[in-house]
Design a protein around this motif. Sequence first.
Motif, short mmCIF file in Angstrom:
data_model
loop_
_atom_site.label_atom_id
_atom_site.label_comp_id
_atom_site.label_asym_id
_atom_site.label_seq_id
_atom_site.Cartn_x
_atom_site.Cartn_y
_atom_site.Cartn_z
N PRO A 1 2.30 30.65 6.80
CA PRO A 1 1.75 30.59 8.17
C PRO A 1 1.97 31.88 8.95
CG PRO A 1 2.98 28.59 7.67
CD PRO A 1 3.26 29.56 6.56
N ILE A 2 3.11 32.55 8.70
CA ILE A 2 3.40 33.80 9.41
C ILE A 2 2.48 34.90 8.90
CG2 ILE A 2 5.20 35.52 9.89
CD1 ILE A 2 7.23 33.19 9.40
N VAL A 3 2.26 34.94 7.59
CA VAL A 3 1.31 35.91 7.02
C VAL A 3 -0.08 35.67 7.59
CG1 VAL A 3 0.17 36.65 4.89
CG2 VAL A 3 2.63 36.20 4.88
N PHE A 4 -0.49 34.42 7.67
CA PHE A 4 -1.82 34.08 8.19
C PHE A 4 -1.96 34.49 9.65
CE2 PHE A 4 -4.86 30.59 9.58
CZ PHE A 4 -5.98 31.28 9.14
N GLN B 1 -6.15 30.44 -2.38
CA GLN B 1 -5.75 30.31 -3.78
C GLN B 1 -4.33 29.79 -3.92
OE1 GLN B 1 -7.21 34.49 -4.95
NE2 GLN B 1 -7.41 33.34 -6.85
N LEU B 2 -3.50 30.08 -2.92
CA LEU B 2 -2.11 29.62 -2.93
C LEU B 2 -1.98 28.23 -2.31
CD1 LEU B 2 -0.34 32.94 -1.80
CD2 LEU B 2 -0.47 32.00 -4.13
N ASN B 3 -3.13 27.56 -2.09
CA ASN B 3 -3.18 26.19 -1.54
C ASN B 3 -2.92 26.12 -0.04
OD1 ASN B 3 -3.80 24.95 -4.05
ND2 ASN B 3 -1.64 25.02 -4.62
N TYR B 4 -2.93 27.27 0.61
CA TYR B 4 -2.85 27.26 2.08
C TYR B 4 -4.31 27.23 2.59
CZ TYR B 4 -1.08 28.38 6.75
OH TYR B 4 -0.76 28.33 8.09
N THR B 5 -4.96 26.09 2.41
CA THR B 5 -6.42 26.01 2.52
C THR B 5 -6.90 25.56 3.90
OG1 THR B 5 -6.51 25.48 0.17
CG2 THR B 5 -8.49 25.04 1.47
N ILE B 6 -6.42 24.42 4.37
CA ILE B 6 -6.98 23.82 5.59
C ILE B 6 -6.83 24.72 6.81
CG2 ILE B 6 -6.86 21.84 7.14
CD1 ILE B 6 -8.12 21.33 4.37
N PRO B 7 -5.66 25.37 7.05
CA PRO B 7 -5.59 26.27 8.22
C PRO B 7 -6.61 27.40 8.16
CG PRO B 7 -3.39 25.77 7.40
CD PRO B 7 -4.34 25.24 6.39
N VAL B 8 -6.88 27.93 6.96
CA VAL B 8 -7.87 29.00 6.82
C VAL B 8 -9.27 28.47 7.14
CG1 VAL B 8 -8.92 30.67 5.26
CG2 VAL B 8 -6.45 30.22 5.13
N LEU B 9 -9.59 27.28 6.64
CA LEU B 9 -10.89 26.68 6.92
C LEU B 9 -11.05 26.39 8.42
CD1 LEU B 9 -11.29 24.18 3.94
CD2 LEU B 9 -12.29 26.44 4.19
N LYS B 10 -9.98 25.89 9.04
CA LYS B 10 -10.04 25.64 10.49
C LYS B 10 -10.31 26.92 11.26
CE LYS B 10 -7.03 21.57 10.92
NZ LYS B 10 -5.73 21.08 11.46
N TYR B 11 -9.72 28.01 10.79
CA TYR B 11 -9.91 29.30 11.47
C TYR B 11 -11.38 29.71 11.42
CZ TYR B 11 -9.85 34.35 12.17
OH TYR B 11 -10.12 35.62 12.62
N PHE C 1 -16.78 35.36 3.16
CA PHE C 1 -15.76 34.33 2.92
C PHE C 1 -16.36 33.13 2.20
CE2 PHE C 1 -13.79 30.37 4.37
CZ PHE C 1 -12.49 30.55 3.92
N VAL C 2 -17.51 32.65 2.69
CA VAL C 2 -18.15 31.47 2.11
C VAL C 2 -18.53 31.73 0.65
CG1 VAL C 2 -20.22 30.01 2.19
CG2 VAL C 2 -19.00 30.56 4.30
N LYS C 3 -19.09 32.90 0.39
CA LYS C 3 -19.51 33.25 -0.97
C LYS C 3 -18.33 33.20 -1.94
CE LYS C 3 -21.55 37.13 -3.55
NZ LYS C 3 -22.15 38.49 -3.42
N LYS C 4 -17.24 33.86 -1.60
CA LYS C 4 -16.08 33.91 -2.50
C LYS C 4 -15.39 32.55 -2.60
CE LYS C 4 -14.90 38.74 -2.79
NZ LYS C 4 -13.77 39.67 -2.98
N LEU C 5 -15.36 31.82 -1.48
CA LEU C 5 -14.71 30.51 -1.48
C LEU C 5 -15.46 29.53 -2.39
CD1 LEU C 5 -12.52 28.63 -0.32
CD2 LEU C 5 -14.12 28.05 1.51
N LEU C 6 -16.79 29.50 -2.29
CA LEU C 6 -17.58 28.58 -3.11
C LEU C 6 -17.52 28.94 -4.59
CD1 LEU C 6 -20.71 27.91 -0.85
CD2 LEU C 6 -18.66 26.52 -1.15
N HIS D 1 -14.94 20.62 6.79
CA HIS D 1 -14.71 21.98 7.27
C HIS D 1 -15.82 22.93 6.81
CE1 HIS D 1 -10.93 21.52 9.32
NE2 HIS D 1 -10.37 20.91 8.29
N MET D 2 -16.29 22.74 5.61
CA MET D 2 -17.38 23.59 5.11
C MET D 2 -18.66 23.37 5.91
SD MET D 2 -16.18 25.63 2.94
CE MET D 2 -17.74 26.35 2.48
N ILE D 3 -18.92 22.13 6.31
CA ILE D 3 -20.09 21.86 7.17
C ILE D 3 -19.96 22.66 8.46
CG2 ILE D 3 -21.27 20.11 8.54
CD1 ILE D 3 -20.47 18.05 6.40
#
Length: 523
Positions: free
Chosen positions: A388-391, A426-436, A452-457, A471-473
């Motif tokens: 979270p601090i890195v993010f 990739q490190l499973n810190y997913t939902i906070p990134v999607l919320k952002y 972001f969307v391209k690489k994530l999908l 979140h993707m919607i």
Amino acid sequence: MDAVNLLSESYIGIPSMCNATAKSVDSIGLNSDHILRKAIRHQLRNRFDPQRCDEFFMQLNDQMAPEWLDVILEDIDWRRTFYELLEKHPNCVFLNFAILRIAEAGHDKEIAKLRTASTYVKVYNLILNDALSDLTTKDNVEFDDELPSLVRVCCEREDTYLYVQILLRRLADEYGATPFTRLRRELELAAKKKGNMAIVDVIHTHISDAPVELSKTIKSIMNSPNITPGDLVALKRFYASEQPPAARHLCDYDLIIKMLAALYVPQHGALLRQDLVDDVTFLVAYATTMNDTKPRSEQEGDIHKVQLVLRDLYTSLVNKTEVGSITGAMKYIISAIRFPIGSMGVLMWIEYMAMHTAYFETYFRTKETPVLLLILDEIASRHQLQQPIVFSLIQRCIKHKTDVFAPEIQLALQRTWVDRMLYLVQLNYTIPVLKYFGGPGRELDDSLIVHFVKKLLRMAQAPYSSLFIRHMIAIVEPLVENLALIKDVQQLAIHFFEQALDGEENLTEAEQHKIKQIIEQCK
């Protein structure tokens, strides 16, 4: 006739009109009872006057409940109305009394789900117990989501804040301080934001078992813009003595961050004075290494090892920050990030380098990942609790712009920051990134969000959770027109949402409709 005319002119007949309306509603196949209840509840929520209700309530003899109150509280719809009103008016005496009557009638579970500060201890204990028990099942991300609700329960009034802090202190004495440290700190921060600085300091001092002089020294350090040599020497004297106080008094997050900032974040272009470095590194090492349940003699070697790492890191960086270079420092950085406290210091230094030096202007190349960002990846990988601090650091740095770069170079640099967020996914810190990216990240250039969307999908694989799909919607919906112009991303989005429709049964009709619209617009 005059009397008849006066009576007929003044007659409004609201009950009769309600009955006539209800019959009309029933005649067309609707539920008049449900509609009238909804209308009355709506009016009550909008027109409720807590002061008038309390004045009426205080006129009752011995605060005995009127007969009509117990009758309406038997109905779950009216109980829900009282819950909603109490959330809006937590200090209303009448509403608190009504909630107490509901509790006495056996509806404890309903009341426990409220998130407000009742004036009745019995009711408040039900609410507080449920709020605290609910936190035990949460991870760090969920804890952050639930925190505002808990703060509202605990910090609504000074008396509830005092009650909760004393309760947490007693729980800490019985079960160990560590699990309650963050909770107490979060409540202190929330109370200070409400302007209750004085009471927070007083309560913190009185419920702490720290020596008074130690508390005064720490308070002085925290209240000063910079750490003064006198306070620093006094603080070290406590913990360098043969009988030091408990390490938990020193192990305060804000205090440690302030000492790390003094070491690795230059103030006005200068780092900490050399003669004070030993004192600060000793205190930080002691706070983060010492375990009060074990003899100090067994831990002195570990404390000295961490202190040496922090001191070497300081020495290696002391001349690097002004020129924006890390040449010759990598050996010590790699050594430091093996320890959580060392990586915290490196994170603070990286943010300073990114925001206040010419590091990127000098060394950034569009086809290479800057070394500082690779260090960020390594820290996020090594220390899960610091993700979270890195993010947060990435979010601040990605918005930082320099006049030196042309717009396309600035976007290239921002893409490298986006790639760091993808690595967190990739490190499973997913939902906070999607919320952002579905919220504050919408301020970024659309090309960055598309990247972001391209690489994530490309990384994501079915089956997808309903939360991920939602979140993707939120992220993709505003980008549909742009995606139609980028064929590879367009196909990725269509494929993802078609799979989402086929494989997820928990989506609402509205969400399914949005997905179908996105697919149609992409095509």
